[in-house]
Motif scaffolding. Structure first.
Motif, PDB file in Angstrom:
ATOM      1  N   VAL A 227     -12.812  54.970  62.013  1.00 50.45           N
ATOM      2  CA  VAL A 227     -12.074  54.086  62.754  1.00 50.45           C
ATOM      3  C   VAL A 227     -10.915  53.531  61.931  1.00 50.45           C
ATOM      4  O   VAL A 227     -10.359  54.174  60.995  1.00 50.45           O
ATOM      5  N   GLU A 228      -9.787  52.593  62.487  1.00 47.75           N
ATOM      6  CA  GLU A 228      -8.859  52.458  61.948  1.00 47.75           C
ATOM      7  C   GLU A 228      -8.788  51.652  60.588  1.00 47.75           C
ATOM      8  O   GLU A 228      -9.784  51.052  60.110  1.00 47.75           O
ATOM      9  N   TRP A 229      -7.651  51.586  59.979  1.00 39.91           N
ATOM     10  CA  TRP A 229      -7.587  51.168  58.530  1.00 39.91           C
ATOM     11  C   TRP A 229      -7.889  49.701  58.505  1.00 39.91           C
ATOM     12  O   TRP A 229      -8.220  49.147  57.338  1.00 39.91           O
ATOM     13  N   GLN A 230      -7.557  49.158  59.584  1.00 40.92           N
ATOM     14  CA  GLN A 230      -7.913  47.573  59.597  1.00 40.92           C
ATOM     15  C   GLN A 230      -9.080  47.398  59.339  1.00 40.92           C
ATOM     16  O   GLN A 230      -9.630  46.265  58.765  1.00 40.92           O
ATOM     17  N   MET A 231     -10.198  48.017  59.932  1.00 40.19           N
ATOM     18  CA  MET A 231     -11.624  47.862  59.878  1.00 40.19           C
ATOM     19  C   MET A 231     -11.931  48.125  58.460  1.00 40.19           C
ATOM     20  O   MET A 231     -12.869  47.115  57.767  1.00 40.19           O
ATOM     21  N   TYR A 232     -11.590  49.070  57.435  1.00 40.16           N
ATOM     22  CA  TYR A 232     -11.960  49.217  56.203  1.00 40.16           C
ATOM     23  C   TYR A 232     -11.209  47.826  55.568  1.00 40.16           C
ATOM     24  O   TYR A 232     -11.952  47.508  54.521  1.00 40.16           O
ATOM     25  N   MET A 233     -10.274  47.643  55.785  1.00 43.15           N
ATOM     26  CA  MET A 233      -9.583  46.405  54.895  1.00 43.15           C
ATOM     27  C   MET A 233     -10.266  45.243  54.933  1.00 43.15           C
ATOM     28  O   MET A 233     -10.361  44.305  54.247  1.00 43.15           O
ATOM     29  N   SER A 234     -10.666  44.919  56.369  1.00 43.14           N
ATOM     30  CA  SER A 234     -11.499  43.943  56.591  1.00 43.14           C
ATOM     31  C   SER A 234     -12.938  43.836  56.038  1.00 43.14           C
ATOM     32  O   SER A 234     -13.215  42.748  55.361  1.00 43.14           O
ATOM     33  N   CYS A 235     -13.351  44.824  55.950  1.00 44.44           N
ATOM     34  CA  CYS A 235     -14.839  45.207  55.169  1.00 44.44           C
ATOM     35  C   CYS A 235     -14.663  44.928  53.615  1.00 44.44           C
ATOM     36  O   CYS A 235     -15.771  44.414  52.963  1.00 44.44           O
ATOM     37  N   PHE A 236     -13.256  45.392  53.049  1.00 39.16           N
ATOM     38  CA  PHE A 236     -13.210  45.068  51.701  1.00 39.16           C
ATOM     39  C   PHE A 236     -13.005  43.585  51.291  1.00 39.16           C
ATOM     40  O   PHE A 236     -13.402  43.138  50.547  1.00 39.16           O
ATOM     41  N   LEU A 237     -12.049  42.969  52.161  1.00 40.41           N
ATOM     42  CA  LEU A 237     -11.365  41.735  51.972  1.00 40.41           C
ATOM     43  C   LEU A 237     -12.545  40.304  52.295  1.00 40.41           C
ATOM     44  O   LEU A 237     -12.419  39.448  51.679  1.00 40.41           O
ATOM     45  N   LEU A 238     -13.372  40.729  53.166  1.00 39.75           N
ATOM     46  CA  LEU A 238     -14.303  39.559  53.593  1.00 39.75           C
ATOM     47  C   LEU A 238     -15.201  39.407  52.376  1.00 39.75           C
ATOM     48  O   LEU A 238     -15.009  38.066  52.164  1.00 39.75           O
ATOM     49  N   PRO A 239     -15.917  40.313  51.801  1.00 38.64           N
ATOM     50  CA  PRO A 239     -16.629  39.872  50.750  1.00 38.64           C
ATOM     51  C   PRO A 239     -15.578  39.347  49.365  1.00 38.64           C
ATOM     52  O   PRO A 239     -16.036  38.301  48.863  1.00 38.64           O
ATOM     53  N   PHE A 240     -14.720  40.034  49.184  1.00 36.32           N
ATOM     54  CA  PHE A 240     -13.949  39.859  48.172  1.00 36.32           C
ATOM     55  C   PHE A 240     -13.448  38.261  48.008  1.00 36.32           C
ATOM     56  O   PHE A 240     -13.482  37.676  47.219  1.00 36.32           O
ATOM     57  N   ILE A 241     -12.786  37.880  49.318  1.00 31.03           N
ATOM     58  CA  ILE A 241     -12.581  36.627  49.447  1.00 31.03           C
ATOM     59  C   ILE A 241     -13.741  35.595  49.257  1.00 31.03           C
ATOM     60  O   ILE A 241     -13.431  34.498  48.844  1.00 31.03           O
TER      61      ILE A 241
END
Length: 337
Positions: A227-241
């Motif tokens: 998938v696109e990098w946005q998906m991985y970034m979202s999966c990282f940032l959602l729990p982090f936030i």
């Protein structure tokens, strides 16, 4: 051979075409079978882990005055059921996600707190009883909260899709939290010394499901990870936030350190497997490739969030050992009269 393209009309006038040949011999029946297998693994491992967590809980843990259970529970539920869906929505906009990616982001963020947050709280020396309460009540509330927030936020991209959190699925996840935990508490009451050892042995079992399910998807349907990098970034940032703001909000309200840990880990840990289940049930009439695209984010999230949670719990434990022993005021705790 003819290629079949099925357009989906989205809000904002976007048209998305899906090629029925693009995912080979895999169809929704195959995905349902794979999902059933991964859900079985997840349920068994969750039950074992929650039994281990229960072995560390007693009835007195729910009655401790310094925990301020009612206030702590309200803070945790507010952040997870109200703030996290908004976070998923904002991330989808900031990362300029495609429609199916944005819908998946909102879906995952709208889910309840995962049961494994209690295990993370145990490892981070947080308030385990509070973690169990947040997971249980947020799961119960998700029967209405998930459809409501999905409908509210997804309208930016599409008004064609609705989700339904089936009572049977919600009841099953609640049973997986309450039943094994209660059994563990009973075991501790009968054999406290043995229960302590069982807690150490059983609590990490949920990691087996994380690894096993990820491997199954990598082997049998690796397109979920292409998938696109946005998906991985979202999966990282959602729990982090969620982890960060959960702790920040709790400590700003001068809650005890173990309560801050429990709230943080509960807020940042959404139930990825439940999001997958809801997606499969709710989008069963959508084009198959669209369903596959939506499933990619919760599949990746179900791998990322526990790993991040483990790192946060270890950080909390280290901070606790370094700075808070004998100095509860440093973490916002107040002496109770």
């Amino acid at each position: 051979m003819l290629h079949h393209h099925i357009p989906i009309s989205m809000e904002l006038g976007t048209n998305i075409s899906y090629d029925a040949q693009s995912f080979g011999h895999w169809d929704l029946h195959d995905i349902y079978e794979l999902e059933r297998l991964t859900q079985l693994i997840t349920h068994v491992c969750t039950g074992v882990s929650m039994f281990g967590v229960g072995c560390e809980i007693s009835v007195k843990d729910f009655q401790r005055k310094e925990t301020r259970l009612a206030k702590s529970l309200c803070i945790g539920l507010f952040l997870h059921t109200l703030i996290q869906p908004l976070t998923g929505y904002i991330l989808a906009i900031l990362l300029d996600m495609e429609a199916h990616e944005a819908l998946a982001s909102v879906l995952v963020a709208s889910g309840p707190s995962a049961a494994y947050a209690s295990v993370l709280s145990y490892w981070g020396e947080g308030n385990i009883a509070l973690s169990v309460c947040i997971a249980t009540l947020s799961t119960a509330l998700s029967i209405g909260m998930m459809p409501m927030w999905f409908y509210f936020y997804s309208s930016t991209w599409s008004q064609e899709f609705f989700i339904v959190a089936y009572p049977v699925d919600i009841a099953l996840y609640m049973l997986l939290i309450i039943g094994p935990a209660a059994l563990g508490m009973s075991f501790r009451w009968c054999l406290p010394k043995v229960a302590k050892q069982l807690a150490r042995i059983c609590s990490p079992v949920f990691l087996v499901s994380v690894v096993a399910c990820s491997v199954l998807f990598l082997v049998f349907h690796r397109d979920n990870f292409k998938v696109e990098w946005q998906m991985y970034m979202s999966c990282f940032l959602l729990p982090f936030i969620g982890f960060f703001f959960g702790f920040l909000m709790a400590i700003s309200l001068r809650m005890p350190y173990d309560v801050c840990i429990a709230i943080s880990l509960a807020v940042g840990s959404s139930n990825g497997p439940l999001a997958i289940t809801v997606a499969l049930h709710s989008f069963d009439e959508a084009p198959e490739q669209f369903v596959m695209d939506v499933l990619s984010l919760p599949t990746i999230y179900a791998l990322f969030a526990p790993i991040e949670g483990i790192m946060w719990s270890l950080v909390y434990k280290t901070i606790g050992e370094m700075f808070t022993k004998g100095h509860p005021a440093v973490c916002g705790a107040e002496e109770e009269a």
